[in-house]
Motif scaffolding. Structure first.
Motif, PDB file in Angstrom:
ATOM      1  N   LYS A 124      40.338  27.265  48.628  1.00 47.90           N
ATOM      2  CA  LYS A 124      40.311  26.973  47.192  1.00 47.90           C
ATOM      3  C   LYS A 124      38.995  26.311  46.795  1.00 47.90           C
ATOM      4  O   LYS A 124      38.439  26.589  45.731  1.00 47.90           O
ATOM      5  CB  LYS A 124      41.479  26.067  46.820  1.00 47.90           C
ATOM      6  CG  LYS A 124      42.834  26.740  46.879  1.00 47.90           C
ATOM      7  CD  LYS A 124      43.932  25.782  46.435  1.00 47.90           C
ATOM      8  CE  LYS A 124      45.299  26.466  46.468  1.00 47.90           C
ATOM      9  NZ  LYS A 124      46.380  25.535  46.065  1.00 47.90           N
ATOM     10  N   GLN A 127      36.389  28.905  46.554  1.00 52.01           N
ATOM     11  CA  GLN A 127      36.609  29.751  45.389  1.00 52.01           C
ATOM     12  C   GLN A 127      36.152  29.042  44.100  1.00 52.01           C
ATOM     13  O   GLN A 127      35.575  29.673  43.210  1.00 52.01           O
ATOM     14  CB  GLN A 127      38.086  30.133  45.299  1.00 52.01           C
ATOM     15  CG  GLN A 127      38.494  31.139  46.370  1.00 52.01           C
ATOM     16  CD  GLN A 127      39.991  31.403  46.383  1.00 52.01           C
ATOM     17  OE1 GLN A 127      40.779  30.565  45.956  1.00 52.01           O
ATOM     18  NE2 GLN A 127      40.389  32.559  46.871  1.00 52.01           N
ATOM     19  N   ILE A 221      40.742  32.163  39.326  1.00 55.13           N
ATOM     20  CA  ILE A 221      40.282  32.258  40.694  1.00 55.13           C
ATOM     21  C   ILE A 221      40.994  33.415  41.375  1.00 55.13           C
ATOM     22  O   ILE A 221      42.212  33.516  41.327  1.00 55.13           O
ATOM     23  CB  ILE A 221      40.567  30.959  41.459  1.00 55.13           C
ATOM     24  CG1 ILE A 221      39.761  29.815  40.834  1.00 55.13           C
ATOM     25  CG2 ILE A 221      40.238  31.076  42.926  1.00 55.13           C
ATOM     26  CD1 ILE A 221      40.055  28.484  41.455  1.00 55.13           C
ATOM     27  N   SER A 223      42.164  35.253  44.689  1.00 52.75           N
ATOM     28  CA  SER A 223      42.387  34.987  46.103  1.00 52.75           C
ATOM     29  C   SER A 223      41.976  36.166  46.974  1.00 52.75           C
ATOM     30  O   SER A 223      41.972  36.075  48.196  1.00 52.75           O
ATOM     31  CB  SER A 223      43.867  34.683  46.351  1.00 52.75           C
ATOM     32  OG  SER A 223      44.665  35.777  45.948  1.00 52.75           O
ATOM     33  N   GLU A 225      38.962  37.665  46.692  1.00 53.03           N
ATOM     34  CA  GLU A 225      37.505  37.769  46.701  1.00 53.03           C
ATOM     35  C   GLU A 225      36.998  37.835  48.137  1.00 53.03           C
ATOM     36  O   GLU A 225      37.361  37.038  48.995  1.00 53.03           O
ATOM     37  CB  GLU A 225      36.896  36.540  46.007  1.00 53.03           C
ATOM     38  CG  GLU A 225      35.384  36.601  45.932  1.00 53.03           C
ATOM     39  CD  GLU A 225      34.828  35.389  45.203  1.00 53.03           C
ATOM     40  OE1 GLU A 225      33.592  35.281  45.130  1.00 53.03           O
ATOM     41  OE2 GLU A 225      35.609  34.571  44.731  1.00 53.03           O
ATOM     42  N   GLN A 227      34.416  37.440  51.183  1.00 50.85           N
ATOM     43  CA  GLN A 227      33.390  36.481  51.531  1.00 50.85           C
ATOM     44  C   GLN A 227      32.521  37.054  52.646  1.00 50.85           C
ATOM     45  O   GLN A 227      33.024  37.678  53.588  1.00 50.85           O
ATOM     46  CB  GLN A 227      34.028  35.165  52.004  1.00 50.85           C
ATOM     47  CG  GLN A 227      34.984  34.558  50.997  1.00 50.85           C
ATOM     48  CD  GLN A 227      34.270  34.075  49.758  1.00 50.85           C
ATOM     49  OE1 GLN A 227      33.109  33.683  49.827  1.00 50.85           O
ATOM     50  NE2 GLN A 227      34.947  34.106  48.636  1.00 50.85           N
TER      51      GLN A 227
END
Length: 315
Positions: A124, A127, A221, A223, A225, A227
């Motif tokens: 979180k 994010q 936001i 979840s 996404e 990375q």
């Protein structure tokens, strides 16, 4: 004016009548209500406070170091639920010169509860940081490096500068906010049998802030996404001394397999730390054991060995 003087006077008269009735019929409830409103009002108009500071780079329109101050501010409402977007406020960018360095600072504010919850969940937290960076890109028309690191200090620049920046955005809409607060309080007294904490009105922005893209100011936001995972390369850090064992330079050797061009290496050196990012493959952040002279620092890549050598003279 949106409300006529007569209409406003009528509302104020109703407000004070309701308060008078409450004070007479239930003094304890009246006392609790007034104390609650004073507490919430104090929190509502309190300024933002620093939480953590990020360092990254602006790639376009002009390459430059960027510090992002993530701040906590009661004036920013919390999302209504876990599925609602997370509100935030982005301040104006400020260029600051310090010794021989010039960098940009941008202040971003979240509700304190959001930041505190993110401290317990690294995903979180990442994010929230990525969302702040995305908002900065959309609002300020910047292209940022996707990489960042959290500095040892909580804020870059002074707290007074940060408060002036963020609170300046809010000042233009203060009259509208106060009107909304009064209407909410009046409705609360009329409809509630028990006085419960009032929900803060949403943060409003002046017209010049919402004329362009506004999606970045309130975003959800995601979840899902993806990375980019950057590995820490192998490295060796040595302090070179003279014949009298006096420290002269810090020499850093970093192994970067598969890298044969210095153009793929992004090096940032301050007096007390160093950051190397390489083509979204490698990332190395080190706190230096001694203060170094950033102006005299040099770096070279030995292509045959894919090894980057950074030489940093001591101050």
């Amino acid at each position: 004016m949106e409300i006529s003087s007569k209409g406003l006077f009528t509302q104020l008269s109703q407000f004070w009548t309701l308060l008078d009735d409450m004070a007479e019929s239930d003094p304890e409830r009246y006392k609790n209500f007034i104390q609650q409103e004073m507490r919430e009002g104090k929190q509502f108009y309190a300024g933002p406070e620093p939480h953590l500071c990020l360092r990254t780079r602006i790639l376009k329109p002009e390459e430059k170091m960027l510090f992002i101050n993530l701040c906590q501010w009661k004036s920013i409402p919390a999302p209504k639920s876990a599925t609602h977007p997370v509100p935030l406020s982005v301040g104006r960018p400020e260029d600051i010169s310090e010794k021989s360095d010039t960098y940009t600072v941008v202040d971003v504010a979240y509700n304190p509860d959001i930041l505190q919850a993110a401290e317990k969940d690294q995903l979180k937290k990442d994010q929230l940081i990525k969302m702040a960076m995305k908002c900065i890109e959309e609002k300020l028309q910047f292209t940022l490096s996707p990489s960042y690191y959290i500095t040892k200090f909580r804020i870059k620049g002074s707290t007074q500068r940060m408060k002036r920046n963020l609170m300046g955005i809010q000042a233009d809409c203060r009259d509208v906010r106060e009107k909304m607060t009064k209407e909410h309080t009046l409705g609360q007294i009329k409809s509630s049998t028990e006085i419960s904490p009032a929900h803060l009105p949403p943060l409003l922005l002046p017209k010049d802030q919402v004329a362009g893209k506004t999606g970045c100011l309130i975003e959800e936001i995601s979840s899902t996404e993806t990375q980019v995972e950057m590995r820490m390369p192998a490295y060796a850090l040595n302090i070179v001394k003279d014949q009298n064992k006096k420290p002269l330079t810090i020499e850093l050797q970093v192994e970067l397999p598969g890298i044969n061009s210095v153009s793929l290496c992004d090096l940032s050196v301050s007096e007390d730390d160093l950051l190397i990012e390489v083509s979204e493959k490698y990332r190395l952040h080190l706190n230096l054991p001694e203060s170094v002279n950033t102006e005299m620092t040099t770096a070279k890549l030995i292509k045959e060995k894919s090894t980057l050598i950074v030489t940093m003279p001591l101050v």
